[in-house]
Design a protein around this motif. Structure first.
Motif, PDB file in Angstrom:
ATOM      1  N   ARG A  31      45.252  30.103  24.859  1.00  0.00           N
ATOM      2  CA  ARG A  31      45.926  31.321  25.347  1.00  0.00           C
ATOM      3  C   ARG A  31      44.914  32.461  25.492  1.00  0.00           C
ATOM      4  O   ARG A  31      44.937  33.213  26.461  1.00  0.00           O
ATOM      5  N   GLU A  32      44.002  32.579  24.525  1.00  0.00           N
ATOM      6  CA  GLU A  32      42.967  33.615  24.599  1.00  0.00           C
ATOM      7  C   GLU A  32      42.115  33.433  25.850  1.00  0.00           C
ATOM      8  O   GLU A  32      41.833  34.397  26.574  1.00  0.00           O
ATOM      9  N   LEU A  33      41.694  32.218  26.117  1.00  0.00           N
ATOM     10  CA  LEU A  33      40.889  31.958  27.314  1.00  0.00           C
ATOM     11  C   LEU A  33      41.672  32.246  28.584  1.00  0.00           C
ATOM     12  O   LEU A  33      41.143  32.843  29.527  1.00  0.00           O
ATOM     13  N   ARG A  34      42.931  31.826  28.610  1.00  0.00           N
ATOM     14  CA  ARG A  34      43.780  32.099  29.773  1.00  0.00           C
ATOM     15  C   ARG A  34      43.906  33.594  30.000  1.00  0.00           C
ATOM     16  O   ARG A  34      43.735  34.084  31.120  1.00  0.00           O
ATOM     17  N   ASP A  35      44.167  34.343  28.934  1.00  0.00           N
ATOM     18  CA  ASP A  35      44.337  35.788  29.068  1.00  0.00           C
ATOM     19  C   ASP A  35      43.053  36.464  29.540  1.00  0.00           C
ATOM     20  O   ASP A  35      43.088  37.389  30.350  1.00  0.00           O
ATOM     21  N   ARG A  36      41.903  35.994  29.072  1.00  0.00           N
ATOM     22  CA  ARG A  36      40.631  36.547  29.539  1.00  0.00           C
ATOM     23  C   ARG A  36      40.434  36.280  31.025  1.00  0.00           C
ATOM     24  O   ARG A  36      39.973  37.155  31.757  1.00  0.00           O
ATOM     25  N   GLU A  37      40.762  35.075  31.449  1.00  0.00           N
ATOM     26  CA  GLU A  37      40.637  34.742  32.869  1.00  0.00           C
ATOM     27  C   GLU A  37      41.525  35.637  33.714  1.00  0.00           C
ATOM     28  O   GLU A  37      41.101  36.168  34.739  1.00  0.00           O
ATOM     29  N   ILE A  38      42.774  35.784  33.275  1.00  0.00           N
ATOM     30  CA  ILE A  38      43.723  36.608  34.019  1.00  0.00           C
ATOM     31  C   ILE A  38      43.217  38.043  34.101  1.00  0.00           C
ATOM     32  O   ILE A  38      43.205  38.644  35.178  1.00  0.00           O
ATOM     33  N   PHE A  39      42.780  38.591  32.978  1.00  0.00           N
ATOM     34  CA  PHE A  39      42.303  39.970  32.968  1.00  0.00           C
ATOM     35  C   PHE A  39      41.107  40.143  33.903  1.00  0.00           C
ATOM     36  O   PHE A  39      41.001  41.147  34.604  1.00  0.00           O
ATOM     37  N   SER A  40      40.238  39.158  33.944  1.00  0.00           N
ATOM     38  CA  SER A  40      39.060  39.262  34.816  1.00  0.00           C
ATOM     39  C   SER A  40      39.429  39.196  36.292  1.00  0.00           C
ATOM     40  O   SER A  40      38.681  39.662  37.143  1.00  0.00           O
ATOM     41  N   LYS A  41      40.576  38.639  36.601  1.00  0.00           N
ATOM     42  CA  LYS A  41      41.014  38.511  38.004  1.00  0.00           C
ATOM     43  C   LYS A  41      41.895  39.671  38.469  1.00  0.00           C
ATOM     44  O   LYS A  41      42.201  39.767  39.657  1.00  0.00           O
ATOM     45  N   LEU A  42      42.292  40.537  37.554  1.00  0.00           N
ATOM     46  CA  LEU A  42      43.248  41.579  37.913  1.00  0.00           C
ATOM     47  C   LEU A  42      42.720  42.577  38.951  1.00  0.00           C
ATOM     48  O   LEU A  42      43.506  43.185  39.662  1.00  0.00           O
ATOM     49  N   ASN A  43      41.423  42.751  39.047  1.00  0.00           N
ATOM     50  CA  ASN A  43      40.873  43.675  40.041  1.00  0.00           C
ATOM     51  C   ASN A  43      40.917  43.103  41.452  1.00  0.00           C
ATOM     52  O   ASN A  43      40.855  43.853  42.424  1.00  0.00           O
ATOM     53  N   THR A  44      41.011  41.799  41.563  1.00  0.00           N
ATOM     54  CA  THR A  44      40.954  41.165  42.893  1.00  0.00           C
ATOM     55  C   THR A  44      42.218  40.402  43.263  1.00  0.00           C
ATOM     56  O   THR A  44      42.313  39.904  44.374  1.00  0.00           O
ATOM     57  N   HIS A  45      43.165  40.303  42.349  1.00  0.00           N
ATOM     58  CA  HIS A  45      44.396  39.548  42.606  1.00  0.00           C
ATOM     59  C   HIS A  45      45.612  40.396  42.243  1.00  0.00           C
ATOM     60  O   HIS A  45      45.555  41.201  41.312  1.00  0.00           O
ATOM     61  N   LYS A  46      46.703  40.153  42.938  1.00  0.00           N
ATOM     62  CA  LYS A  46      47.961  40.812  42.604  1.00  0.00           C
ATOM     63  C   LYS A  46      48.584  40.147  41.383  1.00  0.00           C
ATOM     64  O   LYS A  46      48.388  38.956  41.146  1.00  0.00           O
ATOM     65  N   ARG A  47      49.327  40.934  40.634  1.00  0.00           N
ATOM     66  CA  ARG A  47      50.026  40.373  39.467  1.00  0.00           C
ATOM     67  C   ARG A  47      50.931  39.214  39.872  1.00  0.00           C
ATOM     68  O   ARG A  47      51.008  38.212  39.162  1.00  0.00           O
ATOM     69  N   SER A  48      51.599  39.356  40.994  1.00  0.00           N
ATOM     70  CA  SER A  48      52.526  38.297  41.412  1.00  0.00           C
ATOM     71  C   SER A  48      51.794  36.985  41.705  1.00  0.00           C
ATOM     72  O   SER A  48      52.279  35.911  41.350  1.00  0.00           O
ATOM     73  N   SER A  49      50.606  37.064  42.333  1.00  0.00           N
ATOM     74  CA  SER A  49      49.871  35.827  42.619  1.00  0.00           C
ATOM     75  C   SER A  49      49.333  35.203  41.331  1.00  0.00           C
ATOM     76  O   SER A  49      49.310  33.978  41.184  1.00  0.00           O
ATOM     77  N   LEU A  50      48.917  36.042  40.373  1.00  0.00           N
ATOM     78  CA  LEU A  50      48.460  35.513  39.079  1.00  0.00           C
ATOM     79  C   LEU A  50      49.620  34.879  38.313  1.00  0.00           C
ATOM     80  O   LEU A  50      49.449  33.838  37.670  1.00  0.00           O
TER      81      LEU A  50
END
Length: 133
Positions: free
Chosen positions: A86-105
């Motif tokens: 879960r920690e790794l998943r959350d880090r990945e998601i956070f790193s993508k937030l500048n380039t991806h929409k919340r809905s696509s994530l």
């Protein structure tokens, strides 16, 4: 989700004790591969090393041999390591937030947009607290 990226370092304390021992033998990335493939099950290490085993295909000959040498003839529990994953998943998601929409994530990670927002909020709070220290 690609949790095997070397840049995604995790705190070994997030891993259950048995997995920490494995990670010390073969490294965190190989351990996480084992967790993803076998987490929640018992894994049997035969008395004879099998060069064509699924484990060899998963983590490579040298790392599989290290595990076999340490656990030969034993059946060990491979924990699910949910906190670490879960920690790794959350880090990945956070790193993508500048380039991806919340809905696509949310769709990519099979989560709700609210969960993506919570991850973003929590990570931003963590960053702020680290700056204050």
């Amino acid at each position: 989700m690609n949790c095997m990226n070397e840049s995604n370092k995790i705190d070994l304390e997030l891993l259950p004790k048995g997995l920490r021992e494995i990670a010390e033998l073969i490294g965190v990335n190989a351990t996480l591969k084992v967790v993803k493939a076998y987490g929640g099950t018992r894994f049997w290490f035969c008395s004879k090393f099998d060069k064509g085993s699924d484990l060899v295909k998963l983590i490579g000959m040298s790392k599989a041999k290290i595990l076999w040498e340490n656990y030969q003839g034993e059946r060990i529990v491979i924990d699910k390591a949910e906190a670490a994953l879960r920690e790794l998943r959350d880090r990945e998601i956070f790193s993508k937030l500048n380039t991806h929409k919340r809905s696509s994530l949310a769709l990519e990670y099979h989560l709700t947009e609210e969960t993506i927002y919570r991850i973003q909020r929590d990570r931003q709070q963590d960053k702020l607290q680290m700056k204050l220290l």
